[in-house]
Design an enzyme around this catalytic site. Structure first.
Site, PDB file in Angstrom:
ATOM      1  N   LYS A   8       9.833   3.030   0.833  1.00 63.73           N
ATOM      2  CA  LYS A   8      10.772   3.576   0.472  1.00 63.73           C
ATOM      3  C   LYS A   8      11.165   4.662  -0.128  1.00 63.73           C
ATOM      4  O   LYS A   8      11.958   5.352  -0.550  1.00 63.73           O
ATOM      5  CB  LYS A   8      11.644   2.417  -0.380  1.00 63.73           C
ATOM      6  CG  LYS A   8      11.863   0.963   0.438  1.00 63.73           C
ATOM      7  CD  LYS A   8      12.906   0.236  -0.606  1.00 63.73           C
ATOM      8  CE  LYS A   8      11.989  -0.516  -1.543  1.00 63.73           C
ATOM      9  NZ  LYS A   8      10.959  -1.519  -1.019  1.00 63.73           N
TER      10      LYS A   8
ATOM     11  N   PHE B 201      -2.744   4.682  -3.002  1.00 65.83           N
ATOM     12  CA  PHE B 201      -4.109   4.498  -3.327  1.00 65.83           C
ATOM     13  C   PHE B 201      -4.114   3.093  -4.200  1.00 65.83           C
ATOM     14  O   PHE B 201      -4.941   2.033  -3.806  1.00 65.83           O
ATOM     15  CB  PHE B 201      -4.572   5.350  -4.523  1.00 65.83           C
ATOM     16  CG  PHE B 201      -5.749   5.035  -5.391  1.00 65.83           C
ATOM     17  CD1 PHE B 201      -6.893   4.720  -4.890  1.00 65.83           C
ATOM     18  CD2 PHE B 201      -5.562   4.935  -6.641  1.00 65.83           C
ATOM     19  CE1 PHE B 201      -8.116   4.417  -5.628  1.00 65.83           C
ATOM     20  CE2 PHE B 201      -6.455   4.527  -7.460  1.00 65.83           C
ATOM     21  CZ  PHE B 201      -7.843   4.100  -6.952  1.00 65.83           C
TER      22      PHE B 201
ATOM     23  N   ASP C 131      -5.224  -2.864  -3.172  1.00 65.83           N
ATOM     24  CA  ASP C 131      -4.504  -4.188  -3.546  1.00 65.83           C
ATOM     25  C   ASP C 131      -4.698  -5.201  -2.452  1.00 65.83           C
ATOM     26  O   ASP C 131      -5.089  -6.306  -2.634  1.00 65.83           O
ATOM     27  CB  ASP C 131      -3.341  -3.871  -4.172  1.00 65.83           C
ATOM     28  CG  ASP C 131      -2.791  -5.383  -4.713  1.00 65.83           C
ATOM     29  OD1 ASP C 131      -3.094  -5.753  -5.812  1.00 65.83           O
ATOM     30  OD2 ASP C 131      -1.656  -5.755  -4.064  1.00 65.83           O
TER      31      ASP C 131
ATOM     32  N   ASP D  78      -6.665  -8.515  -2.021  1.00 68.09           N
ATOM     33  CA  ASP D  78      -5.970  -9.817  -1.711  1.00 68.09           C
ATOM     34  C   ASP D  78      -6.173  -9.983  -0.080  1.00 68.09           C
ATOM     35  O   ASP D  78      -5.402 -11.274   0.306  1.00 68.09           O
ATOM     36  CB  ASP D  78      -4.468  -9.284  -2.108  1.00 68.09           C
ATOM     37  CG  ASP D  78      -4.059  -9.640  -3.373  1.00 68.09           C
ATOM     38  OD1 ASP D  78      -5.014  -9.579  -4.238  1.00 68.09           O
ATOM     39  OD2 ASP D  78      -3.039  -8.714  -3.957  1.00 68.09           O
TER      40      ASP D  78
ATOM     41  N   ARG E 136       2.151  -4.538   5.148  1.00 68.51           N
ATOM     42  CA  ARG E 136       2.815  -3.823   4.070  1.00 68.51           C
ATOM     43  C   ARG E 136       3.577  -2.824   4.575  1.00 68.51           C
ATOM     44  O   ARG E 136       3.363  -2.277   5.627  1.00 68.51           O
ATOM     45  CB  ARG E 136       1.578  -3.265   3.406  1.00 68.51           C
ATOM     46  CG  ARG E 136       1.981  -2.041   2.488  1.00 68.51           C
ATOM     47  CD  ARG E 136       2.560  -2.565   1.034  1.00 68.51           C
ATOM     48  NE  ARG E 136       1.416  -3.475   0.318  1.00 68.51           N
ATOM     49  CZ  ARG E 136       1.550  -3.706  -0.775  1.00 68.51           C
ATOM     50  NH1 ARG E 136       2.494  -3.575  -1.632  1.00 68.51           N
ATOM     51  NH2 ARG E 136       0.596  -4.314  -1.703  1.00 68.51           N
TER      52      ARG E 136
ATOM     53  N   ASP F 265      -4.915  -8.948 -13.405  1.00 69.76           N
ATOM     54  CA  ASP F 265      -4.385  -9.623 -12.237  1.00 69.76           C
ATOM     55  C   ASP F 265      -5.538 -10.620 -11.379  1.00 69.76           C
ATOM     56  O   ASP F 265      -5.319 -11.739 -11.500  1.00 69.76           O
ATOM     57  CB  ASP F 265      -3.613  -8.945 -11.204  1.00 69.76           C
ATOM     58  CG  ASP F 265      -2.872  -9.615 -10.096  1.00 69.76           C
ATOM     59  OD1 ASP F 265      -2.341 -10.765 -10.345  1.00 69.76           O
ATOM     60  OD2 ASP F 265      -2.638  -9.046  -9.249  1.00 69.76           O
TER      61      ASP F 265
ATOM     62  N   LYS G 118       0.038  -3.248 -14.824  1.00 73.10           N
ATOM     63  CA  LYS G 118      -0.217  -3.230 -13.262  1.00 73.10           C
ATOM     64  C   LYS G 118       0.987  -2.526 -12.629  1.00 73.10           C
ATOM     65  O   LYS G 118       0.632  -1.630 -11.630  1.00 73.10           O
ATOM     66  CB  LYS G 118      -0.606  -4.406 -12.512  1.00 73.10           C
ATOM     67  CG  LYS G 118      -0.909  -4.354 -11.106  1.00 73.10           C
ATOM     68  CD  LYS G 118      -1.033  -5.775 -10.383  1.00 73.10           C
ATOM     69  CE  LYS G 118      -1.308  -5.450  -9.054  1.00 73.10           C
ATOM     70  NZ  LYS G 118      -1.342  -6.893  -8.341  1.00 73.10           N
TER      71      LYS G 118
ATOM     72  N   PHE H  48      11.596  -5.372 -12.796  1.00 78.58           N
ATOM     73  CA  PHE H  48      11.498  -5.159 -11.285  1.00 78.58           C
ATOM     74  C   PHE H  48      10.327  -6.128 -10.948  1.00 78.58           C
ATOM     75  O   PHE H  48      10.477  -6.700  -9.844  1.00 78.58           O
ATOM     76  CB  PHE H  48      10.868  -3.791 -11.227  1.00 78.58           C
ATOM     77  CG  PHE H  48      10.560  -3.413  -9.897  1.00 78.58           C
ATOM     78  CD1 PHE H  48      11.754  -2.849  -8.942  1.00 78.58           C
ATOM     79  CD2 PHE H  48       9.232  -3.339  -9.387  1.00 78.58           C
ATOM     80  CE1 PHE H  48      11.155  -2.486  -7.844  1.00 78.58           C
ATOM     81  CE2 PHE H  48       8.734  -3.053  -8.214  1.00 78.58           C
ATOM     82  CZ  PHE H  48       9.875  -2.672  -7.292  1.00 78.58           C
TER      83      PHE H  48
ATOM     84  N   ASP I  39      10.203  -8.878  -8.000  1.00 74.23           N
ATOM     85  CA  ASP I  39       9.226  -8.923  -7.019  1.00 74.23           C
ATOM     86  C   ASP I  39       8.441 -10.291  -6.641  1.00 74.23           C
ATOM     87  O   ASP I  39       8.308 -10.784  -5.462  1.00 74.23           O
ATOM     88  CB  ASP I  39       8.139  -7.799  -7.210  1.00 74.23           C
ATOM     89  CG  ASP I  39       7.702  -7.229  -6.058  1.00 74.23           C
ATOM     90  OD1 ASP I  39       8.383  -6.737  -5.254  1.00 74.23           O
ATOM     91  OD2 ASP I  39       6.406  -6.822  -5.896  1.00 74.23           O
ATOM     92  N   ASP I  40       8.265 -10.815  -7.766  1.00 75.84           N
ATOM     93  CA  ASP I  40       7.748 -12.001  -7.881  1.00 75.84           C
ATOM     94  C   ASP I  40       8.478 -13.052  -6.895  1.00 75.84           C
ATOM     95  O   ASP I  40       8.290 -14.057  -6.317  1.00 75.84           O
ATOM     96  CB  ASP I  40       7.382 -12.692  -8.970  1.00 75.84           C
ATOM     97  CG  ASP I  40       6.352 -11.830  -9.889  1.00 75.84           C
ATOM     98  OD1 ASP I  40       5.530 -11.112  -9.137  1.00 75.84           O
ATOM     99  OD2 ASP I  40       6.090 -12.170 -11.073  1.00 75.84           O
TER     100      ASP I  40
END
Length: 419
Positions: free
Chosen positions: A126, A167, A172, A176, A181, A243, A266, A305, A309-310
């Site tokens: 975005k 980056f 990430d 993970d 994405r 995290d 983070k 935010f 997101d969670d």
């Protein structure tokens, strides 16, 4: 933001009585008719099932839609097509500058590859952080200073923020082992990329400093910009470390204090404070108190935010968010997990311990069902509204130079988002 959470969620208990909540949100186009409260047979003399059925008929609200907003739709900030187009128009110049620098090291093949890396990863999202940098700069300086040259500098700074974001997310996603994405396969999942993505991420990070040197080294703010990008990068990697370390712990060990530390470091610093702070530097701001007040508000927004997101990771529509959520499988210390453990009874906590952090689709679905049983969708909706109002109050209380509308533009843009 933790103080805000304490006001909203006293003594680590988040709206312990869901019967006081007057809104219910669903996680799909159809409202989930399962009763929120299963531990009580009656409410005010009526059956729980009947009360919840009446609530559903009266207050149905789909997850993060634009219905029943406290902020009128007309007042919600959207990035104009012209603004987005102008920002994108600079990207080819950015790629050209970076590949030119790369070729000076006798790395023509690397330059050609790197152009593909940049084009696949940097401009596909975005671009909120980059465009926020430009919009903030425009709000901070007098009209006579908004020359084409200065605006292009702000756009280059915005692209530096977007490069830093790329980056982080490439790294990430590798850690993970994510699959999608921004609506496309993660870079390391693309054919012939694999773990080369790690080096690609490092190239993006360091190319960002090449851009800063090329376009900003003649300015008084150059050293401050360099120091800020280095500091935010280190803070964010510390947050990533927290995290990852927490993802190896049992969900029973998750705390709101740990969650806040992860979120601030983070996400909040680089997503909210960095775009704003680089614009302040480019605009010539030197008042330390203006930076301090801005940081306080922007970290609150960053916390807000990340809670969103969670929630979207678990309940959002992948076709809208552009990614498939994996927080449950990855054993992430998320807001949902922390609040669920705070509110769960002994039996529900056992379910969380048994199922959370497991890739078994049945167990993942059981955690999601437990979240609904505990009433987390409703709690989230109320948290979202209360947080918005509290942050807005804090914005109105600031006094040092930065126009309130600059903060409100950011807040209104993220309120009740769906991606």
């Amino acid at each position: 933001m933790f103080k805000l959470a304490r006001r909203i969620l006293p003594q680590q208990r988040i709206f312990p009585n869901p019967l006081r909540l007057h809104r219910l949100i669903s996680t799909s186009d159809e409202v989930n008719a399962e009763p929120i409260i299963k531990s009580m047979e009656t409410i005010g003399g009526l059956s729980t099932e009947l009360v919840n059925e009446q609530k559903l008929k009266k207050t149905s609200r789909t997850l993060s839609t634009l219905q029943n907003h406290s902020v009128p739709i007309a007042a919600r900030v959207t990035v104009s097509k012209d603004e987005s187009r102008d920002f994108m128009a600079v990207f080819p110049d950015l790629v050209r500058d970076i590949t030119t620098v790369t070729k000076t090291y006798n790395c023509n093949d690397a330059a050609k590859w790197f152009a593909k890396v940049l084009q696949y990863n940097v401009p596909r999202g975005k671009k909120n952080r980059g465009i926020l940098t430009v919009l903030t700069y425009k709000n901070l300086v007098p009209a006579e200073d908004l020359t084409p040259e200065n605006i292009k500098l702000a756009q280059y700074l915005g692209w530096c923020v977007e490069m830093l974001q790329s980056f982080f997310i490439i790294s990430d996603d590798v850690m993970d082992n994510s699959t999608t994405r921004r609506g496309q396969p993660c870079w390391h999942k693309v054919e012939n990329v694999g773990l080369t993505a790690i080096n690609d991420a490092l190239m993006i990070e360091n190319a960002m400093y090449a851009i800063l040197k090329m376009h900003f080294s003649h300015l008084d703010c150059y050293v401050a910009l360099m120091e800020l990008f280095h500091e935010i990068t280190y803070i964010t990697t510390c947050g990533q470390s927290l995290d990852q370390l927490n993802s190896h712990r049992s969900v029973s060990e998750f705390t709101m204090e740990n969650y806040k530390a992860i979120v601030d470091n983070k996400t909040a610093y680089y997503s909210f404070y960095l775009p704003f702070a680089v614009a302040l530097h480019l605009a010539g701001y030197k008042d330390a108190e203006a930076f301090r007040q801005s940081k306080t508000i922007l970290l609150e927004m960053g916390h807000f935010f990340q809670v969103q997101d969670d929630f979207l990771d678990c309940f959002g529509n992948p076709e809208v968010t552009g990614k498939i959520g994996t927080d449950i499988q990855d054993n992430k210390c998320s807001w949902l997990a922390v609040v669920a453990m705070q509110r769960a009874n002994a039996e529900q906590k056992k379910i969380m311990v048994d199922c959370y952090g497991n890739n078994d689709p049945v167990k993942v679905e059981r955690v999601k069902e437990l979240y609904k049983e505990i009433g987390l969708p409703t709690t989230f909706a109320t948290f979202e509204e209360e947080s918005y109002n509290m942050i807005k109050t804090h914005i109105q209380q600031t006094s040092r130079g930065v126009p309130h509308q600059t903060f409100l533009q950011i807040l209104n843009k993220i309120y009740q988002r769906d991606s």
